[in-house]
Scaffold this active site. Sequence first.
Site, PDB file in Angstrom:
ATOM      1  N   VAL A 184       9.783  12.098   5.884  1.00 60.63           N
ATOM      2  CA  VAL A 184      10.435  13.155   6.652  1.00 60.63           C
ATOM      3  C   VAL A 184       9.438  13.592   7.711  1.00 60.63           C
ATOM      4  O   VAL A 184       8.256  13.818   7.414  1.00 60.63           O
ATOM      5  CB  VAL A 184      10.843  14.346   5.756  1.00 60.63           C
ATOM      6  CG1 VAL A 184      11.362  15.507   6.594  1.00 60.63           C
ATOM      7  CG2 VAL A 184      11.880  13.911   4.730  1.00 60.63           C
ATOM      8  N   GLU A 216       6.793   3.873  -6.052  1.00 60.71           N
ATOM      9  CA  GLU A 216       5.447   4.305  -6.408  1.00 60.71           C
ATOM     10  C   GLU A 216       5.113   5.502  -5.539  1.00 60.71           C
ATOM     11  O   GLU A 216       5.522   5.562  -4.383  1.00 60.71           O
ATOM     12  CB  GLU A 216       4.397   3.216  -6.143  1.00 60.71           C
ATOM     13  CG  GLU A 216       4.434   2.045  -7.078  1.00 60.71           C
ATOM     14  CD  GLU A 216       5.139   0.839  -6.481  1.00 60.71           C
ATOM     15  OE1 GLU A 216       5.348  -0.118  -7.222  1.00 60.71           O
ATOM     16  OE2 GLU A 216       5.494   0.873  -5.289  1.00 60.71           O
ATOM     17  N   ASN A 227       0.040  13.252  -4.985  1.00 58.76           N
ATOM     18  CA  ASN A 227       1.142  13.790  -4.186  1.00 58.76           C
ATOM     19  C   ASN A 227       2.122  14.541  -5.094  1.00 58.76           C
ATOM     20  O   ASN A 227       3.239  14.103  -5.349  1.00 58.76           O
ATOM     21  CB  ASN A 227       1.839  12.674  -3.409  1.00 58.76           C
ATOM     22  CG  ASN A 227       2.761  13.207  -2.339  1.00 58.76           C
ATOM     23  OD1 ASN A 227       3.128  14.385  -2.337  1.00 58.76           O
ATOM     24  ND2 ASN A 227       3.160  12.332  -1.429  1.00 58.76           N
ATOM     25  N   TYR A 242      10.969  13.834  -6.572  1.00 52.55           N
ATOM     26  CA  TYR A 242      11.535  12.673  -7.260  1.00 52.55           C
ATOM     27  C   TYR A 242      11.999  13.045  -8.668  1.00 52.55           C
ATOM     28  O   TYR A 242      13.069  12.616  -9.103  1.00 52.55           O
ATOM     29  CB  TYR A 242      10.529  11.530  -7.329  1.00 52.55           C
ATOM     30  CG  TYR A 242      10.121  10.994  -5.976  1.00 52.55           C
ATOM     31  CD1 TYR A 242      11.057  10.781  -4.964  1.00 52.55           C
ATOM     32  CD2 TYR A 242       8.798  10.685  -5.703  1.00 52.55           C
ATOM     33  CE1 TYR A 242      10.679  10.290  -3.728  1.00 52.55           C
ATOM     34  CE2 TYR A 242       8.414  10.176  -4.461  1.00 52.55           C
ATOM     35  CZ  TYR A 242       9.355   9.990  -3.485  1.00 52.55           C
ATOM     36  OH  TYR A 242       8.985   9.500  -2.261  1.00 52.55           O
TER      37      TYR A 242
END
Length: 176
Positions: A97, A130, A135, A142
């Site tokens: 994004v 992955e 992060n 997710y």
Amino acid sequence: MPTHLQPASAATSTLPPGGLAVPAAPGRRVVPLTEDLLDAILPIEQVAFSHPWSRGNFADALRSGYSAQVLMQGEDVLGYFIAMQILDEVHLLNITVSPLHQKQGLGRELLDILAHRSRYTAKAQWLWLEVRESNIRARRIYERYGFTQVGARKKYYPVHHGERETAILMSMHLWP
């Protein structure tokens, strides 16, 4: 050779073979990533990542026939993804994004588009990805979306000065 995930505008109401329209936000559209759009994508990639994909990485993905889609509003690139299909699995290789448009739910919108195409066009059963262990923000996105950690790849991602970081392997079953 991977099966193509067919491009379709998110703004259309045409029903795909599965019968469900792609979720669309008003004024936005999904277009295939082409060589012509690389000049708009590369600056976003450079700002978004410490180890961005190169023009060559994107060109290789396009030549390989991977699904490469761009979410746009007017002439502005909001985000994009690259995914490859192998048999009944789709592997998300890159989802980004634009930093100018983050924290607006666009990551989820891109995942919606990917999941829809994977289910109804590619007839896939699984999504895989992955993500860097560090992060946390992406991992939470997710997980909220339905991905589950299924493994780790030690020393997968470059960090700096020869150091490498673990990748968290995540998957999501697309059909109940």
